[in-house]
Design a protein around this motif. Structure first.
Motif, PDB file in Angstrom:
ATOM      1  N   TYR A 134      -7.577  -3.973   5.906  1.00 30.73           N
ATOM      2  CA  TYR A 134      -8.071  -2.869   6.439  1.00 30.73           C
ATOM      3  C   TYR A 134      -9.669  -2.608   6.052  1.00 30.73           C
ATOM      4  O   TYR A 134     -10.158  -1.544   6.881  1.00 30.73           O
ATOM      5  CB  TYR A 134      -7.089  -1.536   5.359  1.00 30.73           C
ATOM      6  CG  TYR A 134      -5.875  -1.810   5.477  1.00 30.73           C
ATOM      7  CD1 TYR A 134      -5.060  -0.780   6.663  1.00 30.73           C
ATOM      8  CD2 TYR A 134      -5.120  -1.844   4.798  1.00 30.73           C
ATOM      9  CE1 TYR A 134      -3.823  -0.838   6.950  1.00 30.73           C
ATOM     10  CE2 TYR A 134      -4.172  -1.959   4.568  1.00 30.73           C
ATOM     11  CZ  TYR A 134      -3.471  -1.150   6.109  1.00 30.73           C
ATOM     12  OH  TYR A 134      -1.854  -1.664   5.911  1.00 30.73           O
ATOM     13  N   TYR A 158      -7.223  -3.158  -0.171  1.00 29.61           N
ATOM     14  CA  TYR A 158      -7.247  -4.809   0.082  1.00 29.61           C
ATOM     15  C   TYR A 158      -7.444  -5.006   1.692  1.00 29.61           C
ATOM     16  O   TYR A 158      -8.354  -4.210   2.613  1.00 29.61           O
ATOM     17  CB  TYR A 158      -5.489  -3.387   1.344  1.00 29.61           C
ATOM     18  CG  TYR A 158      -4.499  -2.487   0.177  1.00 29.61           C
ATOM     19  CD1 TYR A 158      -3.485  -3.663  -0.106  1.00 29.61           C
ATOM     20  CD2 TYR A 158      -4.542  -2.047   0.230  1.00 29.61           C
ATOM     21  CE1 TYR A 158      -2.638  -3.572  -0.885  1.00 29.61           C
ATOM     22  CE2 TYR A 158      -3.937  -0.844  -1.051  1.00 29.61           C
ATOM     23  CZ  TYR A 158      -2.880  -2.149  -1.543  1.00 29.61           C
ATOM     24  OH  TYR A 158      -1.461  -1.416  -2.265  1.00 29.61           O
ATOM     25  N   MET A 206       0.783  -1.638   0.049  1.00 25.32           N
ATOM     26  CA  MET A 206      -0.257   0.096   0.189  1.00 25.32           C
ATOM     27  C   MET A 206       0.405   0.999  -0.083  1.00 25.32           C
ATOM     28  O   MET A 206       0.506   2.159  -0.738  1.00 25.32           O
ATOM     29  CB  MET A 206      -1.278   0.073   0.864  1.00 25.32           C
ATOM     30  CG  MET A 206      -1.857   1.270   0.839  1.00 25.32           C
ATOM     31  SD  MET A 206      -3.450   1.207   1.953  1.00 25.32           S
ATOM     32  CE  MET A 206      -2.234   1.734   3.389  1.00 25.32           C
ATOM     33  N   LYS A 232      -6.602   2.345   0.935  1.00 25.25           N
ATOM     34  CA  LYS A 232      -6.780   0.880   1.585  1.00 25.25           C
ATOM     35  C   LYS A 232      -8.151   0.194   1.292  1.00 25.25           C
ATOM     36  O   LYS A 232      -8.238  -0.767   1.943  1.00 25.25           O
ATOM     37  CB  LYS A 232      -7.286   1.932   3.100  1.00 25.25           C
ATOM     38  CG  LYS A 232      -6.178   1.940   4.173  1.00 25.25           C
ATOM     39  CD  LYS A 232      -6.597   2.195   5.506  1.00 25.25           C
ATOM     40  CE  LYS A 232      -6.053   2.810   6.677  1.00 25.25           C
ATOM     41  NZ  LYS A 232      -5.896   3.054   7.211  1.00 25.25           N
ATOM     42  N   GLU A 241      -5.303   7.748   1.985  1.00 27.34           N
ATOM     43  CA  GLU A 241      -5.009   7.047   2.554  1.00 27.34           C
ATOM     44  C   GLU A 241      -6.328   6.379   2.368  1.00 27.34           C
ATOM     45  O   GLU A 241      -6.191   4.667   1.931  1.00 27.34           O
ATOM     46  CB  GLU A 241      -4.195   7.271   3.974  1.00 27.34           C
ATOM     47  CG  GLU A 241      -3.690   5.481   4.209  1.00 27.34           C
ATOM     48  CD  GLU A 241      -2.957   6.104   5.329  1.00 27.34           C
ATOM     49  OE1 GLU A 241      -2.905   5.235   6.482  1.00 27.34           O
ATOM     50  OE2 GLU A 241      -2.002   7.311   5.260  1.00 27.34           O
ATOM     51  N   LYS A 242      -7.335   6.483   2.529  1.00 26.46           N
ATOM     52  CA  LYS A 242      -8.530   5.277   2.531  1.00 26.46           C
ATOM     53  C   LYS A 242      -8.831   4.863   1.624  1.00 26.46           C
ATOM     54  O   LYS A 242      -9.124   3.689   1.224  1.00 26.46           O
ATOM     55  CB  LYS A 242      -9.059   6.528   3.828  1.00 26.46           C
ATOM     56  CG  LYS A 242     -11.054   5.856   3.745  1.00 26.46           C
ATOM     57  CD  LYS A 242     -12.365   6.698   4.096  1.00 26.46           C
ATOM     58  CE  LYS A 242     -13.129   6.255   4.083  1.00 26.46           C
ATOM     59  NZ  LYS A 242     -14.481   7.056   4.718  1.00 26.46           N
TER      60      LYS A 242
END
Length: 365
Positions: free
Chosen positions: A52, A49, A26, A46, A42-43
């Motif tokens: 998360y 993946y 990531m 995520k 970043e959200k």
């Protein structure tokens, strides 16, 4: 003395079903987005993946990640960074040999440029970490059969020792494998090895049958619904057709959200019971929140394999690898000696719950 986790980390393994971009860290995705000025929080990162994922949020998953990442990798060094990190992660879990899928029709760069860049990184990793890596250019079945033929022609025009054969991936729902017979026929005529994703998302077993009988596939990736046809299952077991199977496959986690139902009903268990030649694989490493150790932990803790069964799976991986028989014979001797020596150092062998245990040993494969 070794714990089970330490043992599974150190034993040598072959990984035959790994999508190169499914192993992007990531942090690397975020770095590449920043490098090229592509908006990505970043959200949002995520969401690709599973590590998360939250119940109230949508997980985009591996295929969505591929759609995002291929346009993001714009220079050869981007592919080299990804390959170096992927191989570093692999060697840290005892993987000694990898065959990577990648999709030439999806990249911004030429087939030759990416192949050369990846090959250079593979050579460096082999010298540094004693891990061997090779490529399986893979058809994006969401594109046209003509695009697939074009991909194979690139391979023919630029043969490379690190390129072994062809595969096919992406969503299978409206793209059965027979649509791509011309690409497979052309690849076969030029001596390329053949594998294909078939019957993955709960789709009909005839996709496996068609892959074997029309396209002459040597190996099947996924293939889970084969168990719905006892005659075909028995045939695959009798002929020793290798199936690369993925314990972290998201389709069955959604189908059986109750963990006990998932353990009991998972087709990987049924395939092993039927005596099929299966090879555990990670598929999309970081996207699926798995690795070369977790993959085998699931085989033991959830699917009831004992260590004889794990040993046989590793032998199956050697058998199915697209390498000369002389090299594979060396692996059989050295890897199995290493396996047995490490096994002797275990604190204790795993205790299989009675409701899971199915005596998966060498004779049942």
């Amino acid at each position: 003395m070794l714990t089970l986790s330490e043992f599974l980390t150190q034993i040598p393994k072959a990984e035959l079903h790994y999508h190169l971009l499914g192993g992007v860290r990531m942090s690397t995705m975020l770095d590449l987005a920043k490098k090229y000025g592509v908006p990505l929080t970043e959200k949002e990162a995520k969401s690709y993946y599973r590590a998360y994922a939250h119940e109230n949020e949508v997980m985009k998953g591996g295929i969505a990640a591929l759609h995002f990442l291929y346009p993001l990798l714009r220079e050869a060094v981007d592919y080299q960074r990804v390959a170096h990190e992927v191989l570093e992660d692999a060697k840290n879990t005892g993987i000694r040999y990898v065959e990577f899928f990648w999709n030439p029709n999806d990249t911004n760069l030429s087939y030759q440029a990416v192949t050369d860049a990846l090959a250079k990184t593979f050579e460096q990793a082999e010298q540094e970490w004693n891990i061997s890596a090779f490529l399986i250019p893979s058809i994006n079945r969401e594109k046209t059969p003509e695009e697939a033929v074009k991909m194979v022609q690139w391979m023919i025009d630029y043969p490379h020792e690190r390129v072994l054969g062809i595969g096919i991936d992406y969503r299978e729902d409206h793209a059965p494998i027979e649509n791509f017979w011309k690409a497979y026929r052309l690849a076969e005529q030029h001596g390329l090895r053949l594998t294909g994703h078939c019957s993955e998302f709960g789709l009909h077993w005839r996709n496996v049958e068609t892959g074997l009988d029309l396209l002459n596939l040597e190996r099947i990736d996924h293939g889970y619904t084969v168990i719905e046809n006892p005659e075909l299952t028995a045939r695959c077991a009798r002929l020793g057709i290798p199936f690369t199977v993925v314990p972290s496959n998201t389709f069955f986690m959604k189908k059986w959200p109750n963990h006990q139902d998932w353990q009991k009903n998972h087709p990987i268990r049924q395939m092993a019971k039927a005596g099929m030649k299966i090879i555990p694989a990670t598929d999309d490493w970081h996207m699926h929140d798995t690795n070369g150790v977790k993959c085998y932990e699931v085989m033991i803790e959830d699917f009831g394999f004992d260590l004889d069964g794990v040993r046989q799976c590793i032998l199956n991986g050697i058998d199915a690898a697209w390498q000369p028989e002389s090299l594979k014979q060396e692996w059989r001797y050295h890897w199995m000696k290493e396996f047995d020596d490490l096994r002797a150092q275990l604190v204790e062998e795993p205790k299989i719950a009675p409701e899971l245990y199915t005596q998966y040993g060498p004779k049942t494969f």
